[in-house]
Each structure stands twice: as C-alpha cells, then as structure tokens.
Scaffold this motif. Sequence first.
Motif, PDB file in Angstrom:
ATOM      1  N   ASN A 557       0.829  -1.204   0.000  1.00  0.00           N
ATOM      2  CA  ASN A 557       0.000   0.000   0.000  1.00  0.00           C
ATOM      3  C   ASN A 557       0.859   1.248   0.000  1.00  0.00           C
ATOM      4  OD1 ASN A 557      -2.712   0.387  -0.193  1.00  0.00           O
ATOM      5  ND2 ASN A 557      -3.108   0.472   1.993  1.00  0.00           N
ATOM      6  N   GLU A 558       1.809   1.275   0.909  1.00  0.00           N
ATOM      7  CA  GLU A 558       2.600   2.491   1.079  1.00  0.00           C
ATOM      8  C   GLU A 558       3.423   2.814  -0.160  1.00  0.00           C
ATOM      9  OE1 GLU A 558       4.608   4.985   4.556  1.00  0.00           O
ATOM     10  OE2 GLU A 558       4.147   2.899   4.925  1.00  0.00           O
ATOM     11  N   ILE A 559       4.118   1.824  -0.708  1.00  0.00           N
ATOM     12  CA  ILE A 559       4.958   2.127  -1.860  1.00  0.00           C
ATOM     13  C   ILE A 559       4.120   2.417  -3.102  1.00  0.00           C
ATOM     14  CG2 ILE A 559       6.984   0.895  -1.019  1.00  0.00           C
ATOM     15  CD1 ILE A 559       6.235  -1.490  -2.644  1.00  0.00           C
ATOM     16  N   MET A 560       2.957   1.759  -3.210  1.00  0.00           N
ATOM     17  CA  MET A 560       2.104   2.013  -4.369  1.00  0.00           C
ATOM     18  C   MET A 560       1.509   3.416  -4.312  1.00  0.00           C
ATOM     19  SD  MET A 560      -1.202  -0.090  -5.746  1.00  0.00           S
ATOM     20  CE  MET A 560      -2.250   0.406  -4.390  1.00  0.00           C
ATOM     21  N   LEU A 561       1.046   3.826  -3.115  1.00  0.00           N
ATOM     22  CA  LEU A 561       0.404   5.121  -2.984  1.00  0.00           C
ATOM     23  C   LEU A 561       1.395   6.276  -3.102  1.00  0.00           C
ATOM     24  CD1 LEU A 561      -2.157   4.535  -0.096  1.00  0.00           C
ATOM     25  CD2 LEU A 561      -2.595   4.622  -2.536  1.00  0.00           C
ATOM     26  N   ILE A 562       2.437   6.232  -2.277  1.00  0.00           N
ATOM     27  CA  ILE A 562       3.334   7.386  -2.216  1.00  0.00           C
ATOM     28  C   ILE A 562       4.085   7.580  -3.521  1.00  0.00           C
ATOM     29  CG2 ILE A 562       5.194   8.466  -0.917  1.00  0.00           C
ATOM     30  CD1 ILE A 562       4.404   6.970   1.477  1.00  0.00           C
ATOM     31  N   SER A 563       4.374   6.483  -4.215  1.00  0.00           N
ATOM     32  CA  SER A 563       5.108   6.622  -5.477  1.00  0.00           C
ATOM     33  C   SER A 563       4.300   7.394  -6.514  1.00  0.00           C
ATOM     34  CB  SER A 563       5.467   5.239  -6.034  1.00  0.00           C
ATOM     35  OG  SER A 563       4.296   4.519  -6.376  1.00  0.00           O
ATOM     36  N   HIS A 637      -6.426   8.758   4.267  1.00  0.00           N
ATOM     37  CA  HIS A 637      -5.194   8.459   4.994  1.00  0.00           C
ATOM     38  C   HIS A 637      -5.442   7.484   6.135  1.00  0.00           C
ATOM     39  CE1 HIS A 637      -1.694   9.055   7.614  1.00  0.00           C
ATOM     40  NE2 HIS A 637      -1.062   9.501   6.534  1.00  0.00           N
ATOM     41  N   ARG A 638      -6.449   7.730   6.944  1.00  0.00           N
ATOM     42  CA  ARG A 638      -6.906   6.884   8.055  1.00  0.00           C
ATOM     43  C   ARG A 638      -6.026   6.916   9.301  1.00  0.00           C
ATOM     44  NH1 ARG A 638      -9.052   1.056   7.097  1.00  0.00           N
ATOM     45  NH2 ARG A 638      -6.981   0.628   6.269  1.00  0.00           N
ATOM     46  N   ASP A 639      -4.886   7.570   9.274  1.00  0.00           N
ATOM     47  CA  ASP A 639      -4.069   7.637  10.487  1.00  0.00           C
ATOM     48  C   ASP A 639      -3.377   8.994  10.604  1.00  0.00           C
ATOM     49  OD1 ASP A 639      -3.161   6.617  12.883  1.00  0.00           O
ATOM     50  OD2 ASP A 639      -1.361   5.728  12.010  1.00  0.00           O
ATOM     51  N   LEU A 640      -4.134  10.055  10.338  1.00  0.00           N
ATOM     52  CA  LEU A 640      -3.587  11.408  10.450  1.00  0.00           C
ATOM     53  C   LEU A 640      -3.457  11.768  11.927  1.00  0.00           C
ATOM     54  CD1 LEU A 640      -2.860  13.925   8.673  1.00  0.00           C
ATOM     55  CD2 LEU A 640      -5.144  14.758   9.233  1.00  0.00           C
ATOM     56  N   LYS A 641      -2.262  12.180  12.332  1.00  0.00           N
ATOM     57  CA  LYS A 641      -2.005  12.561  13.724  1.00  0.00           C
ATOM     58  C   LYS A 641      -0.725  13.383  13.775  1.00  0.00           C
ATOM     59  CE  LYS A 641       0.097   8.023  14.438  1.00  0.00           C
ATOM     60  NZ  LYS A 641       0.015   6.762  15.181  1.00  0.00           N
ATOM     61  N   VAL A 642      -0.431  13.922  14.935  1.00  0.00           N
ATOM     62  CA  VAL A 642       0.699  14.844  15.071  1.00  0.00           C
ATOM     63  C   VAL A 642       2.016  14.166  14.720  1.00  0.00           C
ATOM     64  CG1 VAL A 642       1.974  16.271  16.707  1.00  0.00           C
ATOM     65  CG2 VAL A 642      -0.498  16.221  16.797  1.00  0.00           C
ATOM     66  N   SER A 643       2.204  12.919  15.146  1.00  0.00           N
ATOM     67  CA  SER A 643       3.474  12.246  14.888  1.00  0.00           C
ATOM     68  C   SER A 643       3.664  11.887  13.428  1.00  0.00           C
ATOM     69  CB  SER A 643       3.586  10.985  15.751  1.00  0.00           C
ATOM     70  OG  SER A 643       2.531  10.090  15.474  1.00  0.00           O
ATOM     71  N   ASN A 644       2.605  11.951  12.626  1.00  0.00           N
ATOM     72  CA  ASN A 644       2.713  11.678  11.194  1.00  0.00           C
ATOM     73  C   ASN A 644       2.802  12.960  10.366  1.00  0.00           C
ATOM     74  OD1 ASN A 644       2.791   8.930  11.384  1.00  0.00           O
ATOM     75  ND2 ASN A 644       0.588   8.636  11.109  1.00  0.00           N
ATOM     76  N   ILE A 645       3.018  14.079  11.024  1.00  0.00           N
ATOM     77  CA  ILE A 645       3.274  15.340  10.338  1.00  0.00           C
ATOM     78  C   ILE A 645       4.756  15.665  10.511  1.00  0.00           C
ATOM     79  CG2 ILE A 645       2.676  17.773  10.142  1.00  0.00           C
ATOM     80  CD1 ILE A 645       0.386  15.782   9.522  1.00  0.00           C
ATOM     81  N   LEU A 646       5.514  15.594   9.429  1.00  0.00           N
ATOM     82  CA  LEU A 646       6.942  15.876   9.468  1.00  0.00           C
ATOM     83  C   LEU A 646       7.197  17.325   9.062  1.00  0.00           C
ATOM     84  CD1 LEU A 646       8.331  12.600   7.851  1.00  0.00           C
ATOM     85  CD2 LEU A 646       7.768  13.066  10.240  1.00  0.00           C
ATOM     86  N   SER A 656       2.954  12.146   6.376  1.00  0.00           N
ATOM     87  CA  SER A 656       3.706  10.913   6.136  1.00  0.00           C
ATOM     88  C   SER A 656       2.905   9.702   6.577  1.00  0.00           C
ATOM     89  CB  SER A 656       5.035  10.956   6.900  1.00  0.00           C
ATOM     90  OG  SER A 656       4.808  10.846   8.290  1.00  0.00           O
ATOM     91  N   ASP A 657       3.501   8.524   6.387  1.00  0.00           N
ATOM     92  CA  ASP A 657       2.982   7.246   6.871  1.00  0.00           C
ATOM     93  C   ASP A 657       1.647   6.873   6.222  1.00  0.00           C
ATOM     94  OD1 ASP A 657       2.596   4.887   8.190  1.00  0.00           O
ATOM     95  OD2 ASP A 657       3.263   5.660  10.116  1.00  0.00           O
ATOM     96  N   PHE A 658       1.739   6.254   5.055  1.00  0.00           N
ATOM     97  CA  PHE A 658       0.547   5.870   4.313  1.00  0.00           C
ATOM     98  C   PHE A 658       0.259   4.377   4.398  1.00  0.00           C
ATOM     99  CE2 PHE A 658       1.623   9.946   2.736  1.00  0.00           C
ATOM    100  CZ  PHE A 658       0.439  10.535   2.320  1.00  0.00           C
ATOM    101  N   GLY A 659       0.771   3.731   5.440  1.00  0.00           N
ATOM    102  CA  GLY A 659       0.574   2.290   5.560  1.00  0.00           C
ATOM    103  C   GLY A 659      -0.872   1.889   5.734  1.00  0.00           C
ATOM    104  N   LEU A 660      -1.697   2.797   6.275  1.00  0.00           N
ATOM    105  CA  LEU A 660      -3.098   2.471   6.507  1.00  0.00           C
ATOM    106  C   LEU A 660      -4.028   3.118   5.490  1.00  0.00           C
ATOM    107  CD1 LEU A 660      -3.294   2.858  10.398  1.00  0.00           C
ATOM    108  CD2 LEU A 660      -2.723   0.845   9.050  1.00  0.00           C
TER     109      LEU A 660
END
Length: 836
Positions: A557-563, A637-646, A656-660
Amino acid sequence: MGRIGFFFFALFLFAHVSDSLPNLTSSSSPLFPNQTLTSPNQIFEVGFFAPDNSSRNRYLGVRFKQTYPQAIVWVANRGNPVTDSAARLIVNAGGNLELQDGMRRRVWSTNVSASSPSAAIASLQDDGNLVLRDGSTGQNVWQSGDHSGDTLIAGKWLMFNASNPTAEPFRLNAWKSAADPSPGEFTASFLLQTPPQATIWRNQTTYWRSGPWDKARFTNIPDMDTDYQSSLTLLDDLDQGLVYLSLSPPRNCTYTTFVLSSSGSLELRCWDRTRGWYARWRTPKSQCENYGSCGEFGVCERNDPLVCNCLKGFVPKSEEEWRQGNWSGGCIRRTELLCGKSSVSSNGGDGFLKLSGVNVPDSSEFMRVWDDGECSRQCLNNCSCTAYSFVNGIGCLMWKGKVVDLQVLPFAGQDLYLRLASTELDDEKQQTARLIVILPTILGTLVIAALVLVLGLVMWRKRRVNTTKGGTDNSSVPSKRVTYVPKGYSEEPDESLELPMFDLESIEIATDSFNTDNLLGRGGFGPVYKGKLPDGKVVAIKRLSSSSGQGANEFKNEIMLISKLQHRNLVRLLGCCIDKLEKILVYEYMPKKSLDNYLFDSTKKAELDWPTRFNIIHGVARGLLYLHRDSCLRIIHRDLKVSNILLDEKMNPKISDFGLARIFEGTQDLASTHKVVGTLGYMSPEYLLAGMFSEKSDVFSFGVLVLEIVSGRKTTSFHYEEHHPSLLSYAWRSWEKSWGVDMADETVAESSKPSEVSRCMNVGLLCVQDHASDRPTMASVLSMLSGETSLPRPSKPTYTFQNKAPNPAIYNAQSSSSAEKWSINDLTESIIVEGR
C-alpha cells in the motif's frame, strides 16, 4: 442681580437641566426635556430626543448613554411627537407613566391598572428595560420590553406564547425612515410553526424568511458569520408553545443591537470605541433573498442582476413574461405526475430528483419521523407530496402542492428531493447513457493517439542514443530503475511499481548497520533511521518491524500510494528495499523530524510561534485536500495525527505514513472495513464504532490535530482530568467562554492573533462534529481557514470517544495478546478491532 447672584442662579439652572434621575414617582419632580432617567450602571438613559437633531419633533425614548452617534432602542410616542420644550414625563395619580405636552395634555401613557397607584415607581434597568412597578409588592406592572420597537438588545426575548390565545407575538416594527420613528412598512416576527422561522413582512406581504431553525442556525442563511451565530440563539418549547430569542454580545463588541431597518433589512449592529456603530451582519443582501423572486417551482441563483430558472421537469408558466425578466409567475410541470400507478419510477410511476445545495422552501410540513428512508417512503406514498427533505437538527420536512422561494446557496445548503414523473427522470438517465456511450469512444481515440506518440518518442530516442554511442558503448549506464512487483503480490500491470531499488548492503552502510545513534523514532510499524547514501544525500529509512501489524499488504500500500503522489505537503518516497524478510522504505529526510517533537516538548514548543502553527495547519489542510480531491487517486489516509506530520528545515509540514491509507472509488462516499486500525483519540465515531470510513474520517482527525496545535496539548493528556474528560470537552468549554481564544498555548500568547486562533478553533470543532455529514470537506476547511467564507457555528461534541482502551465486552480484539499497540515516545497508538 450681582455677578455672584447670577453665578448661583446659573449653577442652579445647570443642575436642574442636567440632572440624571434614578427613578420617577408620583411625588417626585417630572422628567423634563433636558433631563434623563439613567440606569444604575450608566449604560442606558431615558430622555427626549430629535431623530435628525434639527426637527422640532421630540420623542421620549431609551438610548445608550455613552455611544455616539446616539442609538435609540425604544420609543414611547412613535407616531405622536411633541413639539414644545415644556413637555414632561410623570407618574400620574393613577400610577401610570404619562407623557404630557406643554399644555399638560396626555400624549402617551402606559395605561395599566395599578393596585397601589401612590406607590408606583418608574426606573430604567441596565438591560435597557423601562419598568413601572408596584412599590408595595415589588411586582412589575408594565415594562417597555413587552412592547415592540425596531430594536432588540442583549437579553432573552419571548417571541410568542401559543399557550395564551390572547397574547400577541412579539414583533419588530421598523421606523418609517431614519428621521421618523413612526411605524414603517416592515415588520418581523416568528411564525407559529414547527420548526420556527423568522419572517419579514412588507405591508402584510411576506418579504423575506430565514428558513427553519435547525437547533444551531437558520437554514436559509448560509453566510451568518460566527459572531452572528454566537449572538442569536432560538429556544423553543413547542410543547408549551413558547419561543424565546436570546441575543448575547459577540466578541469585540461593547454593545450589540439587532435592528429591523427602515429599508427592511435585519442588521446585527456592534459598537466599539474605535469604530462606533457598524453592521456586523445584515440580510437580505440580494434580490434572490427576497421572498418568491422566481415564483412557484422556480429557482434563484445569487447573482446580480437576478437570474431565475425553472426546476427540471418544469417550464415557465408564461414564456413572454419570462423573456421580459418577470419571473414572479413561476413555472408549471411539463409532465403530470402518475401517482398511484406505481411506486417505482422504472415501472411508470413517480420518482425523486435530488437537488443539492439549496435552501429549505417555504410552507413545509414537519413529519415526526426520524429516519430519512421513512421520510422518503411517506412522501412517495402520499400523492399530494411534492417534495421532501431530511434536515439535520430538524428531521423530515414535506411539501404538498407548490414549492416556492427556492434558491441555490453558495454553501451549507440542503438536499431537496423533488417528485417528478418517471419520464422526466428517464430523460436524465438517457442523457447520462449517451455520455457513457460517447465518452469511451473519445477516450479510446485519445489513448491510441497518446500511445502512438509515446512509441514514436521512444523509437526516436533509441535511434538517437545508438547514433551517438555507436550502438555499442555501455560505459555510461543510468542509475538503476526497475519495474518491481514484490514477491507474493498480484502481478497485474496496474499494480506494478517503478521505483529506485536499494540493496540491503547499501541500506546497512547508510545507517551504520541500523545503529541506534541514527534512530529518529519508532512507530507502530517499526523504527525510522537517519541514513546517508553514497552520493552524500541524507535520507530517512523506515524499517518494517517483523512483529508489527503492517504486513505485505500494508507495505505494498505504502509504496504504491506514495510513489504516485506529488505534493509539497506530502513526504516524498525515494525508493525501497526488499531482501528476504526485510521490507524497507527510503524517504526524503525531514531535518526537524515530526511535529510532536516540538509541540509537546516544553523546551522546544516555543519554536512553534503562532504564524508557524497557522502555516502548519494550512499546509496539512492542503495536503489532505490533494489526497481527497486533487491527486490522480482518491485517498483516505486513516491515520492522520501529530506524529505523522513531518517538518522540513523551514518548518513546513508534510504528511507521512501511508501504511493504513485506502484508495476510494470515485463514486463511493463511505466504505467499511472488518479491521479498524488507527490511533485512539483521532478516530472518528463512525470508524471506531462501525468500521465505516470516508473522507470525513480524515476530516475528524484533522479537527483533533488542529485543536492539539492550537492548545499545545495531546489528545491523550486528558485521560485523568475530571473537569475536562477529553480534548473536545476542553475545546468546547473554551469556545463557550471565549470563542476559543483562551485555549491557545501560552507560548504563543505574544505572537498569536485572537481572530486567527478563534477561526482555527471554530474550524477544528466543525471538523469533529459527531455525524460525518455535518463535517465540512477539506475544500471548505481551506476556504474557512483563509477567511474566504464565513464560519458556521459548531455543535457541542458528545465527548463519547475518550482516550482509553475500548471495553472488551464491546470489541473483540484480533490479537489474543493485546488489542493495543503503544509505541515508545507515544509516536503511534494503534488499535485493531473488529468493525461491527
């Protein structure tokens, strides 16, 4: 008379004409034109005035004492002015307030029966209410607040009382002109109906209406700004037949009035020392808002000049009048309804056409059903039902016969379902079908042309390279890029990826064999290291933990989406590595790490001044809008939170973090999952309880994120607080107290702008509404944050979803060991439960 005698006479005269009396009684001196009756705290005064400061006509009225220009809020003798300087106000022998002219003739009187006439006392209160009370019992026998004028001042006003058949509804009655307070042609009040709505009449003809009250606002006024909404509240107890209107001063206003002007507009007026009196809000503002501008079954768009159209399935009643710009005659049906033959449109009966973004038409009937499906069924089974709408905060509304006063709203409109004959609906389907037939042909032609062009370019480039290199020189080979399909994954062409591949050895060299000194942080899916590639480029390397919840599907999921994603507010994927059990992602390096590294650190949070925080909120909103609407894929995105904002070197945010993350089909509005995965405190109610997710799930998480950024407090920090059981509770109480301004992190006190803080709080609370349909889209969020649109008023959150583990009696954990995954430094708090 000597100079000394003249001085004392002048002093006595000045004292007499400038007295501010505390009250009037039958035994006290009268109130003369150069005197006033003042409220205890010197806010209001009663006195004589001339509207234009030049006319001989004098009126007795209540006005603000310390404002300029003068603001009259109530007039006693509106249609009967006095013209001499000897007029006076007294408490007469009958215990009534009486205005007399110079000849002692009665001009106006309270005209009530007093039980103790000699003990009657007239006084002015600090709410602007002129009161006549019985001094023996202390009871009020008359008050100006019960008698209509053109103005409401802060307080609670009883608009009508249906339980008392003899009671007249309270009406605002406009002045005839700015210089003439006598009753004009405009009046305003509330209609005795369910739900209530405000109406302006012009000489007994409806001129404007607010639409029904939905427990938070009037549905037909989308541009009520925050100040207006926070100032007006409608309190209805329809079982008792009582409707109250509460008006409170908005922020930045010393005094506030709600006025029906002589031109027929309702205005919320504000006074402060720098600007004086000015209108914070007014309606109507365009011809489109005037009642029935386009007639029956006509719809108006807010343009200048006025533009009307017939609804689908209708034609102008008079083509000639319509061409001349006279739309008042409205429209008539092109095809008669076939109600009774069938309840299914495809079988020759009637059906419904959905009209989105419109106001609520006039003359609706409230149906006591609380389900939109039942609302639709009742309308369809009732041949006299022309249309229906299920409005949040109200319920089911139906229209029988005509639909009138319909307009397209710029935002915050309703869905109206219009009854049409099946043939009218079939016409629309046929047009859609024709498009479906034509579009593939056009697209196919374009695709073939594109393929021919690409093939030609490839052949040309190959021939050019062979010519240049002689066809044999391979000494200069481009950096390795492969089309990679991970083992075990589907090998369908559309799921293949084109990314730079890194071998494990180069990754180990870059991270010094995953040395803990290079550890940037740990998430629920594994550690993230800082690495340095052979070319000197610094990168962030995410190593998927073998024990994490992210398996092959999440990695894919992550590599397919972010790419496939390119946006300045999304983190950029540079490559990947797969070697046996190792699954590794290589990202651009963000030197400032994640937002929580600053936001929740007492020593670092000062680096996040208010302009920086405001910019971060804007950036995250732009990134989410790109994911939801502007990218080649529609992604949740489904997991937006402070620690996923770089944060980059300039503190610009990147999601960041598109695993979900999940790709949404273009026609989907809501999807479900059997595995609810995310972070407690950020998950929306519908996702946490039922596994249902949509764009609005991300909007909820964004709202929590905004509240955290403004306050500098974690959503999980309220777990042990009694007064504020959740961040949403804390935010709402701050909103009620100060419109959210006092919730701002103390470290941004000097750099913050109260208006921007309040706007962000308003947007944050709108985003965490309990029902997904009540939350704005990210496009609307950006408009509101930028100040391009007015802000609706948020509803009070229920605080149901607090930051603690779910009850095992309600949720069945997938893993027998633990349903939760808590990471070091609280970077990720993930929970996996079964969706119901």
